[in-house]
Write a protein that holds these residues in place. Sequence first.
Motif, PDB file in Angstrom:
ATOM      1  N   PHE A 126     -23.635 115.364   2.137  1.00 56.28           N
ATOM      2  CA  PHE A 126     -24.383 116.571   1.805  1.00 56.28           C
ATOM      3  C   PHE A 126     -25.416 116.335   0.707  1.00 56.28           C
ATOM      4  O   PHE A 126     -26.393 117.086   0.620  1.00 56.28           O
ATOM      5  N   ASP A 127     -25.233 115.328  -0.121  1.00 50.95           N
ATOM      6  CA  ASP A 127     -26.301 114.962  -1.046  1.00 50.95           C
ATOM      7  C   ASP A 127     -27.535 114.530  -0.256  1.00 50.95           C
ATOM      8  O   ASP A 127     -28.674 114.896  -0.586  1.00 50.95           O
ATOM      9  N   GLY A 128     -27.305 113.753   0.787  1.00 47.30           N
ATOM     10  CA  GLY A 128     -28.415 113.324   1.633  1.00 47.30           C
ATOM     11  C   GLY A 128     -29.065 114.478   2.358  1.00 47.30           C
ATOM     12  O   GLY A 128     -30.301 114.544   2.477  1.00 47.30           O
ATOM     13  N   VAL A 129     -28.248 115.416   2.841  1.00 46.94           N
ATOM     14  CA  VAL A 129     -28.781 116.598   3.531  1.00 46.94           C
ATOM     15  C   VAL A 129     -29.609 117.445   2.571  1.00 46.94           C
ATOM     16  O   VAL A 129     -30.753 117.825   2.868  1.00 46.94           O
ATOM     17  N   ALA A 130     -29.026 117.773   1.423  1.00 49.15           N
ATOM     18  CA  ALA A 130     -29.723 118.638   0.468  1.00 49.15           C
ATOM     19  C   ALA A 130     -31.026 118.003  -0.001  1.00 49.15           C
ATOM     20  O   ALA A 130     -32.050 118.682  -0.146  1.00 49.15           O
ATOM     21  N   THR A 131     -31.003 116.689  -0.229  1.00 54.63           N
ATOM     22  CA  THR A 131     -32.202 116.005  -0.709  1.00 54.63           C
ATOM     23  C   THR A 131     -33.327 116.078   0.315  1.00 54.63           C
ATOM     24  O   THR A 131     -34.466 116.436  -0.004  1.00 54.63           O
ATOM     25  N   VAL A 132     -33.028 115.743   1.565  1.00 55.86           N
ATOM     26  CA  VAL A 132     -34.090 115.735   2.567  1.00 55.86           C
ATOM     27  C   VAL A 132     -34.564 117.144   2.892  1.00 55.86           C
ATOM     28  O   VAL A 132     -35.759 117.375   3.124  1.00 55.86           O
ATOM     29  N   VAL A 133     -33.649 118.115   2.894  1.00 58.24           N
ATOM     30  CA  VAL A 133     -34.057 119.494   3.190  1.00 58.24           C
ATOM     31  C   VAL A 133     -34.974 120.024   2.093  1.00 58.24           C
ATOM     32  O   VAL A 133     -36.001 120.662   2.381  1.00 58.24           O
ATOM     33  N   LEU A 134     -34.640 119.764   0.833  1.00 57.43           N
ATOM     34  CA  LEU A 134     -35.511 120.230  -0.244  1.00 57.43           C
ATOM     35  C   LEU A 134     -36.876 119.539  -0.179  1.00 57.43           C
ATOM     36  O   LEU A 134     -37.912 120.176  -0.421  1.00 57.43           O
ATOM     37  N   LYS A 135     -36.893 118.262   0.163  1.00 56.23           N
ATOM     38  CA  LYS A 135     -38.170 117.570   0.323  1.00 56.23           C
ATOM     39  C   LYS A 135     -38.989 118.213   1.449  1.00 56.23           C
ATOM     40  O   LYS A 135     -40.205 118.417   1.310  1.00 56.23           O
ATOM     41  N   LEU A 136     -38.347 118.529   2.546  1.00 52.69           N
ATOM     42  CA  LEU A 136     -39.051 119.180   3.654  1.00 52.69           C
ATOM     43  C   LEU A 136     -39.573 120.553   3.246  1.00 52.69           C
ATOM     44  O   LEU A 136     -40.686 120.945   3.616  1.00 52.69           O
TER      45      LEU A 136
ATOM     46  N   MET B  68     -40.854 109.352   3.452  1.00 52.08           N
ATOM     47  CA  MET B  68     -39.910 110.269   2.814  1.00 52.08           C
ATOM     48  C   MET B  68     -39.278 109.661   1.566  1.00 52.08           C
ATOM     49  O   MET B  68     -38.984 110.375   0.601  1.00 52.08           O
ATOM     50  N   TYR B  69     -39.052 108.361   1.578  1.00 50.13           N
ATOM     51  CA  TYR B  69     -38.415 107.680   0.448  1.00 50.13           C
ATOM     52  C   TYR B  69     -39.255 106.445   0.078  1.00 50.13           C
ATOM     53  O   TYR B  69     -38.892 105.318   0.415  1.00 50.13           O
ATOM     54  N   PRO B  70     -40.375 106.650  -0.594  1.00 52.03           N
ATOM     55  CA  PRO B  70     -41.250 105.522  -0.936  1.00 52.03           C
ATOM     56  C   PRO B  70     -40.588 104.581  -1.934  1.00 52.03           C
ATOM     57  O   PRO B  70     -39.582 104.928  -2.575  1.00 52.03           O
TER      58      PRO B  70
ATOM     59  N   SER C 127     -39.478 119.414  12.274  1.00 50.80           N
ATOM     60  CA  SER C 127     -39.426 118.064  11.708  1.00 50.80           C
ATOM     61  C   SER C 127     -38.429 117.231  12.502  1.00 50.80           C
ATOM     62  O   SER C 127     -37.355 117.717  12.879  1.00 50.80           O
ATOM     63  N   VAL C 128     -38.801 115.999  12.779  1.00 53.19           N
ATOM     64  CA  VAL C 128     -37.924 115.037  13.448  1.00 53.19           C
ATOM     65  C   VAL C 128     -37.836 113.820  12.541  1.00 53.19           C
ATOM     66  O   VAL C 128     -38.793 113.058  12.400  1.00 53.19           O
ATOM     67  N   PHE C 129     -36.681 113.682  11.885  1.00 52.11           N
ATOM     68  CA  PHE C 129     -36.492 112.586  10.947  1.00 52.11           C
ATOM     69  C   PHE C 129     -35.016 112.247  10.892  1.00 52.11           C
ATOM     70  O   PHE C 129     -34.197 113.078  10.478  1.00 52.11           O
ATOM     71  N   VAL C 130     -34.657 111.048  11.334  1.00 51.14           N
ATOM     72  CA  VAL C 130     -33.271 110.582  11.230  1.00 51.14           C
ATOM     73  C   VAL C 130     -33.089 110.098   9.800  1.00 51.14           C
ATOM     74  O   VAL C 130     -33.530 109.010   9.428  1.00 51.14           O
ATOM     75  N   ASN C 131     -32.432 110.933   9.019  1.00 42.89           N
ATOM     76  CA  ASN C 131     -32.358 110.744   7.569  1.00 42.89           C
ATOM     77  C   ASN C 131     -31.266 109.744   7.185  1.00 42.89           C
ATOM     78  O   ASN C 131     -30.077 110.062   7.257  1.00 42.89           O
ATOM     79  N   PRO C 132     -31.625 108.549   6.759  1.00 42.71           N
ATOM     80  CA  PRO C 132     -30.588 107.543   6.473  1.00 42.71           C
ATOM     81  C   PRO C 132     -29.667 107.939   5.334  1.00 42.71           C
ATOM     82  O   PRO C 132     -28.529 107.461   5.268  1.00 42.71           O
ATOM     83  N   ARG C 133     -30.118 108.819   4.445  1.00 44.40           N
ATOM     84  CA  ARG C 133     -29.314 109.148   3.270  1.00 44.40           C
ATOM     85  C   ARG C 133     -28.145 110.070   3.574  1.00 44.40           C
ATOM     86  O   ARG C 133     -27.309 110.308   2.704  1.00 44.40           O
ATOM     87  N   GLN C 134     -28.057 110.605   4.792  1.00 41.77           N
ATOM     88  CA  GLN C 134     -26.902 111.439   5.116  1.00 41.77           C
ATOM     89  C   GLN C 134     -25.911 110.730   6.029  1.00 41.77           C
ATOM     90  O   GLN C 134     -24.962 111.338   6.514  1.00 41.77           O
ATOM     91  N   PHE C 135     -26.109 109.427   6.233  1.00 39.54           N
ATOM     92  CA  PHE C 135     -25.179 108.615   7.016  1.00 39.54           C
ATOM     93  C   PHE C 135     -24.385 107.718   6.080  1.00 39.54           C
ATOM     94  O   PHE C 135     -24.940 107.107   5.170  1.00 39.54           O
ATOM     95  N   GLY C 136     -23.089 107.612   6.336  1.00 43.84           N
ATOM     96  CA  GLY C 136     -22.253 106.701   5.572  1.00 43.84           C
ATOM     97  C   GLY C 136     -22.395 105.272   6.070  1.00 43.84           C
ATOM     98  O   GLY C 136     -23.000 105.000   7.112  1.00 43.84           O
ATOM     99  N   ALA C 137     -21.781 104.347   5.336  1.00 42.24           N
ATOM    100  CA  ALA C 137     -21.924 102.917   5.646  1.00 42.24           C
ATOM    101  C   ALA C 137     -21.408 102.568   7.029  1.00 42.24           C
ATOM    102  O   ALA C 137     -21.929 101.672   7.692  1.00 42.24           O
ATOM    103  N   ASN C 138     -20.374 103.263   7.503  1.00 46.15           N
ATOM    104  CA  ASN C 138     -19.769 102.927   8.795  1.00 46.15           C
ATOM    105  C   ASN C 138     -20.086 103.960   9.872  1.00 46.15           C
ATOM    106  O   ASN C 138     -19.384 104.046  10.880  1.00 46.15           O
ATOM    107  N   GLU C 139     -21.147 104.744   9.653  1.00 49.75           N
ATOM    108  CA  GLU C 139     -21.501 105.779  10.623  1.00 49.75           C
ATOM    109  C   GLU C 139     -22.579 105.264  11.590  1.00 49.75           C
ATOM    110  O   GLU C 139     -22.928 104.086  11.581  1.00 49.75           O
TER     111      GLU C 139
END
Length: 288
Positions: free
Chosen positions: A126-136, A99-101, A55-67
Amino acid sequence: MTSVTLRVVETPAELRQGLSGAGRVGLVPTMGYLHEGHAALIRRARAECDAVVVSVFVNPRQFGANEDLGRYPRDLERDLHVAGEAGADLLFHPDVETMYPPGYASTVSVGGVSEPLEGTSRPGHFDGVATVVLKLFNLVQPHQAYFGEKDWQQLAVVRRMVRDLNVPVEIVGVPTVREASGLALSSRNAYLTPEQRGRAVILSRALRAVQEAAAAGGRDTASLRQAGLNVLTQDPEVDLDYLTVVDGDMHERGRVENDPMTRVLVAARMFGVRLIDNLPLWPEGDPA
């Protein structure tokens, strides 16, 4: 299923169709800009599974506001080449809306192992990581999923999530791949010049200094940490976030136990780039 031609799929329906009739499925979750570290994961999956999905997906939910979400390196042609050469069958490349409709409102949060270190430095990461990994996992339904040990705390979070939620996936950790200098491979190394990458090797040198202190009999965590700090202070460019020794549950102890899962981790900014690395405290397994 045998690997002949890498196929790109972008929707869950295409993914399921592409896996129809597959036997044992292996998943390699990535954010793209693939390198030899990712190729090692794919080759391991190829050796152990009948079908391999990257899977190739730049997951926005694991990036902070200033990252660095906006400038995170992306190169799909490179990804196709690396994944195909390493033996992947399918490259799953969804967009954010897939991924996030609209109306998406669910988050997976893993307590304990996610809270210190990266969890403190990058709230919500890690909330963003866990969420996208479980979805995958739900989309691909793999038998095995492959993660690099470079992101050690992420690996611990995924393992805990799978255990706690009874997810029927075997999590396989694969050792970190390094440049000849010792620098851990990372997509973010693309931000560094060759000279800067040469200086960033100081992080792995510090980890090895902690290993050497443990091999010499050191068991007090503060003294082990000091051995690494003595190395890091040699370069003023190192802006240290943490250098620490943790057990298999990501707990920091005053003294290390005879546990082969004990790990030394470091995170620091150099030249404006945040880099992480880790090594087992005892590289040969159980301490003497």
